[in-house]
Design a protein around this motif. Sequence first.
Motif, PDB file in Angstrom:
ATOM      1  N   MET A   1       0.857  -1.175   0.000  1.00 48.27           N
ATOM      2  CA  MET A   1       0.000   0.000   0.000  1.00 48.27           C
ATOM      3  C   MET A   1       0.901   1.236   0.000  1.00 48.27           C
ATOM      4  N   SER A   2       0.529   2.188  -0.788  1.00 50.96           N
ATOM      5  CA  SER A   2       1.335   3.404  -0.869  1.00 50.96           C
ATOM      6  C   SER A   2       1.123   4.278   0.359  1.00 50.96           C
ATOM      7  N   THR A   3       2.043   5.161   0.571  1.00 47.79           N
ATOM      8  CA  THR A   3       1.946   6.104   1.691  1.00 47.79           C
ATOM      9  C   THR A   3       0.702   6.967   1.560  1.00 47.79           C
ATOM     10  N   LEU A   4       0.390   7.370   0.332  1.00 46.23           N
ATOM     11  CA  LEU A   4      -0.795   8.199   0.100  1.00 46.23           C
ATOM     12  C   LEU A   4      -2.067   7.446   0.482  1.00 46.23           C
ATOM     13  N   GLU A   5      -2.170   6.192   0.063  1.00 42.95           N
ATOM     14  CA  GLU A   5      -3.340   5.391   0.418  1.00 42.95           C
ATOM     15  C   GLU A   5      -3.432   5.183   1.924  1.00 42.95           C
ATOM     16  N   SER A   6      -2.294   4.944   2.538  1.00 42.61           N
ATOM     17  CA  SER A   6      -2.255   4.754   3.997  1.00 42.61           C
ATOM     18  C   SER A   6      -2.706   6.015   4.722  1.00 42.61           C
ATOM     19  N   ASN A   7      -2.232   7.158   4.261  1.00 39.15           N
ATOM     20  CA  ASN A   7      -2.622   8.436   4.866  1.00 39.15           C
ATOM     21  C   ASN A   7      -4.110   8.704   4.675  1.00 39.15           C
ATOM     22  N   GLN A   8      -4.632   8.364   3.504  1.00 40.44           N
ATOM     23  CA  GLN A   8      -6.055   8.553   3.245  1.00 40.44           C
ATOM     24  C   GLN A   8      -6.901   7.672   4.160  1.00 40.44           C
ATOM     25  N   GLN A   9      -6.481   6.443   4.344  1.00 41.88           N
ATOM     26  CA  GLN A   9      -7.205   5.538   5.232  1.00 41.88           C
ATOM     27  C   GLN A   9      -7.174   6.042   6.667  1.00 41.88           C
ATOM     28  N   GLU A  10      -6.039   6.531   7.095  1.00 40.45           N
ATOM     29  CA  GLU A  10      -5.923   7.056   8.459  1.00 40.45           C
ATOM     30  C   GLU A  10      -6.795   8.297   8.637  1.00 40.45           C
ATOM     31  N   LEU A  11      -6.789   9.183   7.658  1.00 37.74           N
ATOM     32  CA  LEU A  11      -7.638  10.373   7.727  1.00 37.74           C
ATOM     33  C   LEU A  11      -9.109   9.980   7.764  1.00 37.74           C
ATOM     34  N   HIS A  12      -9.494   8.991   6.997  1.00 36.40           N
ATOM     35  CA  HIS A  12     -10.872   8.515   7.001  1.00 36.40           C
ATOM     36  C   HIS A  12     -11.236   7.948   8.372  1.00 36.40           C
ATOM     37  N   ARG A  13     -10.350   7.153   8.957  1.00 34.88           N
ATOM     38  CA  ARG A  13     -10.594   6.571  10.277  1.00 34.88           C
ATOM     39  C   ARG A  13     -10.744   7.657  11.337  1.00 34.88           C
ATOM     40  N   VAL A  14      -9.860   8.630  11.312  1.00 34.93           N
ATOM     41  CA  VAL A  14      -9.917   9.730  12.276  1.00 34.93           C
ATOM     42  C   VAL A  14     -11.192  10.549  12.079  1.00 34.93           C
ATOM     43  N   GLY A  15     -11.562  10.783  10.831  1.00 35.51           N
ATOM     44  CA  GLY A  15     -12.793  11.524  10.540  1.00 35.51           C
ATOM     45  C   GLY A  15     -14.021  10.801  11.067  1.00 35.51           C
ATOM     46  N   GLN A  16     -14.068   9.498  10.897  1.00 31.51           N
ATOM     47  CA  GLN A  16     -15.204   8.727  11.407  1.00 31.51           C
ATOM     48  C   GLN A  16     -15.246   8.760  12.930  1.00 31.51           C
ATOM     49  N   ALA A  17     -14.095   8.646  13.568  1.00 33.89           N
ATOM     50  CA  ALA A  17     -14.044   8.704  15.031  1.00 33.89           C
ATOM     51  C   ALA A  17     -14.500  10.070  15.530  1.00 33.89           C
ATOM     52  N   ASN A  18     -14.073  11.135  14.868  1.00 34.14           N
ATOM     53  CA  ASN A  18     -14.495  12.483  15.251  1.00 34.14           C
ATOM     54  C   ASN A  18     -15.990  12.668  15.067  1.00 34.14           C
ATOM     55  N   SER A  19     -16.508  12.143  13.968  1.00 37.22           N
ATOM     56  CA  SER A  19     -17.938  12.250  13.710  1.00 37.22           C
ATOM     57  C   SER A  19     -18.747  11.532  14.789  1.00 37.22           C
ATOM     58  N   LEU A  20     -18.329  10.348  15.159  1.00 34.70           N
ATOM     59  CA  LEU A  20     -19.007   9.596  16.210  1.00 34.70           C
ATOM     60  C   LEU A  20     -18.938  10.343  17.541  1.00 34.70           C
ATOM     61  N   GLY A  21     -17.761  10.861  17.861  1.00 29.74           N
ATOM     62  CA  GLY A  21     -17.611  11.612  19.109  1.00 29.74           C
ATOM     63  C   GLY A  21     -18.496  12.847  19.145  1.00 29.74           C
ATOM     64  N   ASN A  22     -18.523  13.591  18.043  1.00 28.97           N
ATOM     65  CA  ASN A  22     -19.372  14.791  17.976  1.00 28.97           C
ATOM     66  C   ASN A  22     -20.845  14.435  18.090  1.00 28.97           C
ATOM     67  N   ARG A  23     -21.240  13.360  17.423  1.00 26.50           N
ATOM     68  CA  ARG A  23     -22.640  12.942  17.494  1.00 26.50           C
ATOM     69  C   ARG A  23     -23.017  12.539  18.918  1.00 26.50           C
ATOM     70  N   ASN A  24     -22.124  11.818  19.594  1.00 26.40           N
ATOM     71  CA  ASN A  24     -22.393  11.411  20.975  1.00 26.40           C
ATOM     72  C   ASN A  24     -22.461  12.609  21.912  1.00 26.40           C
ATOM     73  N   LEU A  25     -21.549  13.565  21.740  1.00 26.81           N
ATOM     74  CA  LEU A  25     -21.586  14.775  22.564  1.00 26.81           C
ATOM     75  C   LEU A  25     -22.853  15.588  22.316  1.00 26.81           C
ATOM     76  N   THR A  26     -23.252  15.674  21.063  1.00 28.70           N
ATOM     77  CA  THR A  26     -24.469  16.405  20.733  1.00 28.70           C
ATOM     78  C   THR A  26     -25.682  15.722  21.344  1.00 28.70           C
ATOM     79  N   ARG A  27     -25.752  14.396  21.240  1.00 31.53           N
ATOM     80  CA  ARG A  27     -26.877  13.664  21.832  1.00 31.53           C
ATOM     81  C   ARG A  27     -26.926  13.901  23.349  1.00 31.53           C
ATOM     82  N   TYR A  28     -25.773  13.874  23.999  1.00 35.50           N
ATOM     83  CA  TYR A  28     -25.711  14.110  25.442  1.00 35.50           C
ATOM     84  C   TYR A  28     -26.219  15.510  25.779  1.00 35.50           C
ATOM     85  N   ARG A  29     -25.755  16.490  25.038  1.00 35.82           N
ATOM     86  CA  ARG A  29     -26.148  17.883  25.294  1.00 35.82           C
ATOM     87  C   ARG A  29     -27.645  18.085  25.072  1.00 35.82           C
ATOM     88  N   ILE A  30     -28.154  17.519  23.986  1.00 40.68           N
ATOM     89  CA  ILE A  30     -29.587  17.628  23.700  1.00 40.68           C
ATOM     90  C   ILE A  30     -30.383  17.018  24.845  1.00 40.68           C
TER      91      ILE A  30
END
Length: 82
Positions: A1-30
């Motif tokens: 796997m190329s470095t670019l593909e690896s970086n893209q996968q990592e960015l996608h993973r981090v983005g999904q984790a951030n999205s889940l965290g934000n959604r959970n925080l929003t649900r808690y606040r609501i």
Amino acid sequence: MSTLESNQQELHRVGQANSLGNRNLTRYRIRQEMLKAIRQGYETYDNFQEVVNLVDGYHAAGGNGAIDALFDEYKNLPRKEA
């Protein structure tokens, strides 16, 4: 796997984790805001609009119906000026 593909996968993973965290925080606040208003028996017009905006954002971010039953009760509260 190329470095670019690896970086893209990592960015996608981090983005999904951030999205889940934000959604959970929003649900808690609501949930906290709605329960506070339900306990006091009313909601202010300003806070009601803020909660509606949060609920809309929560659903747009992929939030499920976990808060919908509580939101139905919350929407029926009388509203007062702040």
